[in-house]
Design an enzyme around this catalytic site. Structure first.
Site, short mmCIF file in Angstrom:
data_model
loop_
_atom_site.label_atom_id
_atom_site.label_comp_id
_atom_site.label_asym_id
_atom_site.label_seq_id
_atom_site.Cartn_x
_atom_site.Cartn_y
_atom_site.Cartn_z
N LYS A 41 0.87 -1.17 0.00
CA LYS A 41 0.00 0.00 0.00
C LYS A 41 0.91 1.23 0.00
CE LYS A 41 -1.18 2.65 2.83
NZ LYS A 41 -0.73 4.01 3.32
N THR A 70 2.70 6.76 4.06
CA THR A 70 3.31 5.50 4.48
C THR A 70 3.27 4.45 3.39
OG1 THR A 70 3.05 5.79 6.83
CG2 THR A 70 3.00 3.54 6.03
#
Lengths: 381, 381
Positions: free
Chosen positions: B157, B168
């Site tokens: 992700k 992130t």
């Protein structure tokens, strides 16, 4: 500025030409970019003997990445003014800002030169004409002055998000004080450190950045008093650049207190104010202090999880309110209040207390907005 | 991925919870941010003995800047899965992504745990559920696989503009190959260097970034063949992250050839692809190569004014056209053609030939758009 020098300028569409007549000792601070514009190279050469008589500047074309022809053209610009002032080409400084990689339109410059020169004067309107002639994406001309028994006045161009965007910054500062070139240089470096470098990042500079300081030498002043005034003028100009960020709606100041060293405080503040995520959060009036923490964490400076963080909102220079967001490393849940303060403010300051040492520093920037994207995706090649 | 491990996940609004059951030797690469999430700290501790049995991950909350409670919560997440797998807490890795500075909602996590665990499986839908459970601003789930007589499969992700935005990045990679933790670590570091680090910048990382590699040890493979496959999977995932830039419309690749060294080539490419001005120019289909020159000039690497620069346009992986913009340092005036190629492309590559040495490198990024500003000014605290 108009009280100290004769100047003038014109702007026709994207092209601008400006002239300043200013005899005196000189110092400069220049870009560290490895593709220096020939205009920068020529000016660095010309100020080596510590004295100039005039400045010629153009906007619309940076005369950067233009090779030998670019160098010749920069020299020719100096020569145009030198001939008028009956001096040698080496006594003139030259500056350029605009698109990179295209040769200067010397025909345009030469054809407008006479008109600009003929209009030289020391009225306010002349200073304004000069300031406008060097603008590119700037939304307003930028002046600052300092007056005691001596005068300092400056003009600059540059639209905000210098870091990470390298929009060229030019600043020309004049004084009636008397200093030798060596002294001027040392003081200019110090003033730049606390002003223009607090909106930019070392090494992260355009091909054309230049700050020139010219001292006419009419007035004896102590070094300390002069440096004080010079810092004031430089910080004033730097803040105007930060505020005029391309498309910006808010000035952002990040202050770090009690870092391990002054150097670390300035470095950390610059990193935080340069974060796209912090910039967009401010645009959205979102007191998303996690983004401040994250950017501080990658800034490379020593940090402390027990930090304090507060937000101050200002409207047109007046403080509206101060909101504590984090105390001893714990979020206080004051985001709702902070959001309302942000909505009413056009200047936001974040103060981070690292509780590690005595180093204090700051950096100025602006928010990242839809208009930033519009301006920079439409600004032509 | 579903052929190698059992997994599952759920996403409810912003909150997600995912589980992977994967027994094997393990290696990890972690963020360099100084405010590391306790989830990162715990996982670094747990993988020290080179072996894990499962991974538990949550989205919506980064569990970062959460102090001792954050550490306890990360441990508790591991314990939940360890109890089910009848192993010790230290055999579980944990990862988090989301907002910073707010304690985890452990009640939500504990109340959803049973359901997610009960749904574990090795069907494609399980892998998809896990991939979705860790998404935040991602627009699509991201998988990659490599298959010869051994298998490698990964999921990640991360939404694009990692640099300069520290969104992130989490990646979990699984293989049936047999390697000890030490070998895995060395190979993972190499693969990350040529993939995830070519979309990010050393030190410029979020509080939570993590790449884990788990090897089940069922299959003997040579180091070289495995590293090849691992690089392929990592680069595939990294490109998906770059393409999924928040609001992005175009993937950008910057390739530098014949730099002084490979290190300089990668560093220069990362600097150019991270420039907001280059990103907005690509969004505006503006072949403004002066911005590439300027950013290359401040990247800190050795440059050469006699460089060549060309633009390649791709549509869905197929090359449309190649346009020379600069040859031996001279602009060729091909901006008109380049603009038309850019308009038709959804992937733009700039190839810069520095003619200085044998160092080649590249970096991936995406354009900077109105939607980037919208997403990041509205993304909540």
């Amino acid at each position: 500025m108009h009280e100290l020098v004769k100047c003038n300028g014109i702007k026709e569409g994207k092209n601008g030409l400006g002239i300043v007549v200013c005899e005196g000792s000189v110092a400069g601070v220049f870009t560290q970019n490895k593709f220096k514009s020939p205009s920068v190279v020529v000016t660095e050469e010309h100020i080596k003997n510590g004295f100039i008589e005039g400045i010629i500047a153009n906007s619309g074309n940076a005369n950067a990445f233009t090779g030998k022809q670019g160098y010749k053209d920069a020299k020719r610009m100096c020569q145009l003014l030198a001939e008028k002032l009956k001096t040698n080409t080496e006594s003139i400084a030259v500056a350029s800002t605009g698109v990179i990689g295209i040769q200067l339109d010397m025909e345009w410059i030469e054809s407008r030169f006479e008109k600009v020169y003929a209009g030289l004067g020391n009225k306010e309107e002349n200073a304004l004409a000069f300031a406008k002639s060097i603008m590119t994406t700037d939304r307003f001309p930028k002046f600052a002055k300092y007056k005691e028994d001596f005068k300092i006045a400056g003009v600059c161009k540059g639209a905000g998000m210098i870091h990470p965007n390298m929009a060229t910054m030019l600043a020309f500062i004049f004084t009636d004080a008397k200093f030798e070139a060596g002294e001027l240089k040392e003081m200019l470096r110090t003033a730049v450190k606390y002003s223009f470098n607090a909106i930019s990042v070392d090494g992260d500079t355009s091909t054309n950045d230049m700050v020139l300081l010219v001292a006419k030498g009419e007035c004896e002043v102590s070094r300390d008093r002069f440096l004080n005034g010079l810092k004031d003028v430089c910080l004033n100009l730097a803040k105007q650049i930060a505020r005029d960020g391309e498309g910006a709606t808010k000035l952002i100041k990040v202050t770090i207190v009690n870092a391990k060293s002054e150097e670390e405080a300035f470095k950390g503040a610059r990193t935080v104010v340069s974060s796209n995520l912090v910039k967009t959060a401010v645009f959205g009036n979102d007191p998303n202090w996690g983004r401040i923490i994250a950017s501080l964490g990658y800034s490379g400076i020593d940090v402390n999880e027990e930090l304090d963080l507060k937000l101050l909102g200002y409207r047109d220079g007046h403080k509206i309110e101060e909101v504590e967001l984090v105390k001893n490393g714990v979020g206080l849940g004051n985001e709702g209040i902070a959001r309302r303060v942000m909505e009413k403010s056009n200047e936001i300051e974040f103060i981070i207390n690292l509780k590690l040492g005595n180093g204090n520093g700051y950096a100025y920037g602006c928010d990242l907005t839809y208009d930033y994207v519009r301006i920079n995706s439409e600004y032509t090649t």
